[in-house]
Design a protein around this motif. Structure first.
Motif, PDB file in Angstrom:
ATOM      1  N   GLU A 162      -6.607  -6.929  -7.687  1.00 64.48           N
ATOM      2  CA  GLU A 162      -8.082  -6.711  -7.705  1.00 64.48           C
ATOM      3  C   GLU A 162      -8.701  -8.199  -7.520  1.00 64.48           C
ATOM      4  O   GLU A 162      -8.476  -8.904  -8.293  1.00 64.48           O
ATOM      5  N   TRP A 221      -4.908   4.807  -2.156  1.00 60.53           N
ATOM      6  CA  TRP A 221      -3.907   4.400  -3.294  1.00 60.53           C
ATOM      7  C   TRP A 221      -4.137   3.037  -3.683  1.00 60.53           C
ATOM      8  O   TRP A 221      -3.341   2.697  -4.622  1.00 60.53           O
ATOM      9  N   GLY A 222      -5.102   2.281  -3.238  1.00 57.57           N
ATOM     10  CA  GLY A 222      -5.178   0.784  -3.633  1.00 57.57           C
ATOM     11  C   GLY A 222      -4.357  -0.304  -3.074  1.00 57.57           C
ATOM     12  O   GLY A 222      -3.501   0.401  -2.204  1.00 57.57           O
ATOM     13  N   THR A 232      -1.987 -12.242  -9.848  1.00 62.23           N
ATOM     14  CA  THR A 232      -1.709 -11.006 -10.545  1.00 62.23           C
ATOM     15  C   THR A 232      -0.613 -10.973 -11.351  1.00 62.23           C
ATOM     16  O   THR A 232      -0.553 -10.449 -12.488  1.00 62.23           O
ATOM     17  N   GLU A 251      -5.512   2.139   1.857  1.00 66.04           N
ATOM     18  CA  GLU A 251      -6.175   1.149   0.906  1.00 66.04           C
ATOM     19  C   GLU A 251      -6.967   1.908   0.068  1.00 66.04           C
ATOM     20  O   GLU A 251      -6.700   1.939  -1.065  1.00 66.04           O
ATOM     21  N   GLY A 264     -12.528  -4.185  -2.474  1.00 67.26           N
ATOM     22  CA  GLY A 264     -11.611  -3.532  -3.097  1.00 67.26           C
ATOM     23  C   GLY A 264     -12.393  -2.687  -4.120  1.00 67.26           C
ATOM     24  O   GLY A 264     -13.577  -2.213  -3.806  1.00 67.26           O
ATOM     25  N   THR A 267       0.950  -1.345   0.023  1.00 68.31           N
ATOM     26  CA  THR A 267       0.051   0.109   0.003  1.00 68.31           C
ATOM     27  C   THR A 267       0.918   1.293   0.018  1.00 68.31           C
ATOM     28  O   THR A 267       2.168   1.041   0.150  1.00 68.31           O
ATOM     29  N   PRO A 270      -1.668  -3.336 -10.220  1.00 68.03           N
ATOM     30  CA  PRO A 270      -2.614  -3.406  -9.350  1.00 68.03           C
ATOM     31  C   PRO A 270      -3.056  -4.784  -9.055  1.00 68.03           C
ATOM     32  O   PRO A 270      -3.548  -5.686  -9.718  1.00 68.03           O
ATOM     33  N   TRP A 291      -1.183  -3.192  -4.300  1.00 66.66           N
ATOM     34  CA  TRP A 291      -0.500  -3.201  -5.527  1.00 66.66           C
ATOM     35  C   TRP A 291       0.499  -4.565  -5.289  1.00 66.66           C
ATOM     36  O   TRP A 291       0.668  -4.720  -4.087  1.00 66.66           O
ATOM     37  N   TRP A 335      -8.879  -6.487  -3.603  1.00 70.45           N
ATOM     38  CA  TRP A 335      -7.485  -6.443  -2.764  1.00 70.45           C
ATOM     39  C   TRP A 335      -7.503  -7.736  -1.751  1.00 70.45           C
ATOM     40  O   TRP A 335      -6.666  -8.194  -1.726  1.00 70.45           O
TER      41      TRP A 335
END
Ligand SMILES: Cc1cc2nc3c(=O)[nH]c(=O)nc-3n(C[C@H](O)[C@H](O)[C@H](O)COP(=O)(O)OP(=O)(O)OC[C@H]3O[C@@H](n4cnc5c(N)ncnc54)[C@H](O)[C@@H]3O)c2cc1C
Length: 739
Positions: A58, A185-186, A332, A182, A74, A32, A56, A188, A60
């Motif tokens: 997805e 910035w999402g 991912t 989170e 997420g 994060t 990214p 990663w 989360w």
């Protein structure tokens, strides 16, 4: 600078375990606040994306509950809300409320405090009212429960303390800021795994001259007359140094590496009385088939969440009801698993070594239980397809990472062990000993440890001794008025201003006097992040005040470009020049004078440009004598030469005066734009900035009224006028702009 690590490679808990041709990330997987890495690379004038790509993730997380339901978390707030609606029929679910409140906590706890040193109690005291107003006395679970009603969802939204080693039922709600971290910035994942991120940082560090020594265990920190003087290694080798910085676990450092008679605060008794974070059991395994339905980050809840946490933190026994975190990086990044198989790790939070659990016996048994739990829930056929397999336990953390009690995350993130109460980044017991990493402020987790390095850098004395008295003397000698005005600032800001002034003045002198070698070597040292007697002062300000890298890079490149004479062609070239040598100073000044809002930077830059335009107008003839023509050629019908400007050609006097007026008009338009930014400046600083602007305004209006008078002499503002302008500003008059 030398790094010593007992491990065979970089990364510590974030290193890579290689097995059967597979790279298993040992620890952190949820990345994060990626901007912290951008910042780190920018510090050295590098671009993070040239070293490592962030992908990214997805969703989360996917949360699996014991009743066989699951929730994906997420995406956007609306996505999570619709997942909540799918699972809970309770009309009082208020996820948006939780996000909004965690934003408030984030603004104070992360934006405001995460990179601030907490080595003074007064800093802590100042924060108490705001922390109380944010309900920091509540636990994360209680806080989440105010907004979320379904028990399954309460568990899901309160797991964050577990990511930093704390019990959600005991950890202060300040840690809800991770929730917003989170959201903002999402989540990663570094391409090639967290190990690839570690390699990228190691590469950068080597490029800037840091030396790494692996397989070196520090046995003792050498302390002489209360000061750290270096270290002794397990091999017996002694290494001397001016300062020692420990990223190792602070309780272990104090207990094992510094003799007890050299410690006043961190006595053995005090270290024993601390609450330590949980231990971790992590099983790394690969499979001969793929499990495509498993998401990148999966949390598998057991039956009774609270009981499990009490077993871990209070009763300190191995629970019969486990909750698991499963990592499947190939969800991912396909390269993280073999072509026909898959690779995972599964983590079970367990008691730390204070429990006395015998991991030699319990490790394998726990692995079997974890495998059974996975196989009978989300990974059918797991045991038949198993390939690589190994695990680590709290024993490993104690032995391999030297953490006290084999804890996964140092001392627990309780309120009474946070900020000032946590291990200080500057040792209270030993001079010239500093700490960063999970056990210090702000705490464990990747964003925490990177931020702790930012805090530590603000405290470590610069490698070079600066003669601050000399710097201040130079400031006073060259700019009596501003050095006097700076007295209105708090002492620390005034010192920083004189330091910044000294750096800019020195570079400007080299540029003005054509000291090509000095300026080019300064620029090269800057770009290659090499030590430099003047620029190290700027680096010191960067560490202490957060000044940015880019303005200095721009300033140096603009100054170097004027070394071979200047003849600007157009207004846009002129503005670019002013932006490079003075707009940059406006931006550099902002953090020191307490300007926090990023939108103020453009206004600060405009003020710098306006002032520089006024300077150019004032010094047209002086500059020409040094072969520099800053008035753009297209302000004239035919090209203007140095001779025309120094006065030998009287035919063009009127034209030159006209060009000066045009310059002043341009300056006025930039002053006006800058005016909008005054509201961002704290009051005391605003008075000084307005005063400075009004003095420049006075120079402009003097020239504007009668340009012909200032062909051979320089427009100056007499002391009485300066004073009257100062009182004008105090009485609330807007500064006058040159017209
Ligand atoms: C399994 C696991 C999963 C995690 N998942 C996440 C996650 O998804 N996201 C997240 O943000 N965080 C996560 N964390 C937390 C995060 O990884 C840690 O908080 C962080 O990596 C700790 O970094 P550090 O620099 O403080 O310590 P370390 O990484 O442990 O570095 C300290 C180094 O110093 C060495 N050392 C200690 N003593 C000595 C000595 N005497 N001589 C020489 N060297 C010594 C140690 O061996 C180690 O290499 C996870 C942690 C673990 C263990």
């Amino acid at each position: 600078m030398q790094v010593l690590d007992n491990n065979p490679m970089a990364g510590g808990r974030a290193q890579v375990y290689k097995s059967g041709g597979i790279n298993f990330d040992a620890g952190p997987t949820v990345i994060t606040a990626p901007f912290l890495f951008d910042e780190l690379f920018n510090l050295f004038g590098r671009d993070r994306s040239d070293y490592i790509e962030f992908l990214p993730v997805e969703p989360w997380y996917r949360f699996h509950f014991k009743d066989k339901t699951y929730m994906d978390y997420g995406g956007k707030v609306e996505d999570t809300e619709s997942e909540i609606e799918r699972l809970s029929k309770n009309p009082e679910e208020n996820y948006r409320g939780l996000v909004e409140y965690s934003k408030k906590i984030f603004e104070v706890g992360f934006e405001g405090l995460s990179d601030k040193p907490f080595n003074k109690f007064s800093t802590m005291l100042r924060q108490v009212p705001v922390l109380l107003s944010l309900k920091s006395y509540l636990s994360v679970y209680d806080f989440v429960s105010q907004y979320i009603k379904d028990e399954r969802l309460r568990r899901a939204f309160s797991i964050h303390p577990l990511l930093v080693g704390g019990n959600p039922f005991q950890t202060t709600s300040i840690y809800c800021l991770i929730h917003y971290l989170e959201r903002k910035w999402g989540v990663w994942f570094p391409k090639g795994g967290t190990g690839a991120l570690v390699q990228a940082i190691e590469k950068l560090s080597k490029e800037v001259g840091i030396k790494f020594n692996y397989n070196r265990t520090v046995k003792q920190i050498l302390v002489q007359d209360g000061e750290a003087k270096g270290v002794t290694l397990a091999s017996g080798e002694k290494m001397e140094s001016d300062i020692v910085v420990c990223d190792a676990d602070p309780p272990m450092v104090y207990e094992k590496l510094i003799p007890s008679e050299k410690r006043r605060k961190w006595t053995d008794k005090k270290l024993k009385s601390l609450s330590y974070s949980m231990g971790l059991f992590v099983w790394y395994f690969s499979t001969k088939k793929k499990f495509p339905s498993i998401k990148h980050h999966t949390i598998l809840f057991g039956e009774e969440y609270k009981k499990l946490l009490e077993d871990i933190f209070d009763r300190q026994i191995l629970s019969d009801d486990l909750s698991l975190y499963l990592h499947r990086p190939s969800a991912t990044d396909e390269s993280m698993a073999p072509p026909d198989g898959d690779a995972f790790y599964v983590l079970a939070p367990v008691p730390n070594k204070q429990s006395g659990i015998n991991w030699e016996d319990e490790g394998e048994k726990l692995k079997q239980r974890v495998m059974y739990q996975l196989e009978t829930t989300i990974m059918p056929g797991l045991s038949d397809s198993l390939d690589e397999s190994f695990f680590v336990t709290p024993d490993t953390f104690e032995r391999k990472f030297h953490t006290s009690w084999g804890s996964g995350f140092s001392i627990a993130p309780l309120f009474q062990q946070s900020a000032w109460f946590r291990f200080h980044n500057k040792s209270e017991d030993v001079k010239n000993l500093f700490f960063c990493g999970a056990g210090t402020h702000p705490g464990a987790g990747v964003p925490g440890v990177v931020s702790s390095a930012k805090v530590m850098e603000k405290l470590v004395p610069p490698a070079r001794e600066f003669n601050l008295a000399e710097i201040h003397k130079s400031f006073k000698a060259h700019s009596k008025t501003f050095s006097l005005a700076s007295l209105l600032f708090p002492r620390e800001s005034a010192t920083a201003i004189s330091q910044l002034y000294y750096v800019c003045r020195q570079l400007d002198d080299w540029a003005d006097n054509g000291f090509e070698e000095d300026l080019i070597s300064a620029r090269d040292s800057w770009l290659n992040h090499k030590p430099h007697p003047v620029l190290d002062l700027y680096r010191d300000l960067q560490a202490k005040w957060g000044l940015a890298e880019d303005p200095m890079t721009d300033m140096l490149s603009t100054m170097v470009s004027e070394l071979n004479g200047v003849c600007l062609k157009s207004e846009s070239e002129l503005i670019d020049y002013c932006r490079g040598v003075a707009g940059t100073v406006g931006i550099m000044t902002c953090p020191i004078i307490g300007v926090k809002d990023k939108s103020a930077l453009t206004h600060a830059e405009n003020l710098g440009i306006a002032m520089q335009l006024t300077n150019i107008c004032r010094d047209v003839h002086e500059d020409a004598k040094r072969g520099r023509i800053y008035i753009p050629q297209n302000f004239f019908k035919t090209p203007i030469s140095v001779d025309d400007l120094v006065g030998s050609n009287l035919d063009r006097v009127e034209e030159i005066d006209g060009a000066k007026l045009r310059l002043l008009g341009l300056a006025a338009s930039y002053y006006e734009r800058a005016q909008e930014g005054m509201k961002f400046i704290p009051l005391r600083a605003r008075i000084i900035i307005k005063w400075a602007a009004s003095m420049y305004g006075e120079i402009g209006s003097k020239i504007g009224k009668n340009p012909i008078n200032y062909r051979t002499s320089r427009a100056i503002v007499p002391t009485w006028k300066k004073l009257s302008l100062f009182f004008g500003v105090l009485s609330g008059k807007t500064y006058s702009t040159p017209k």
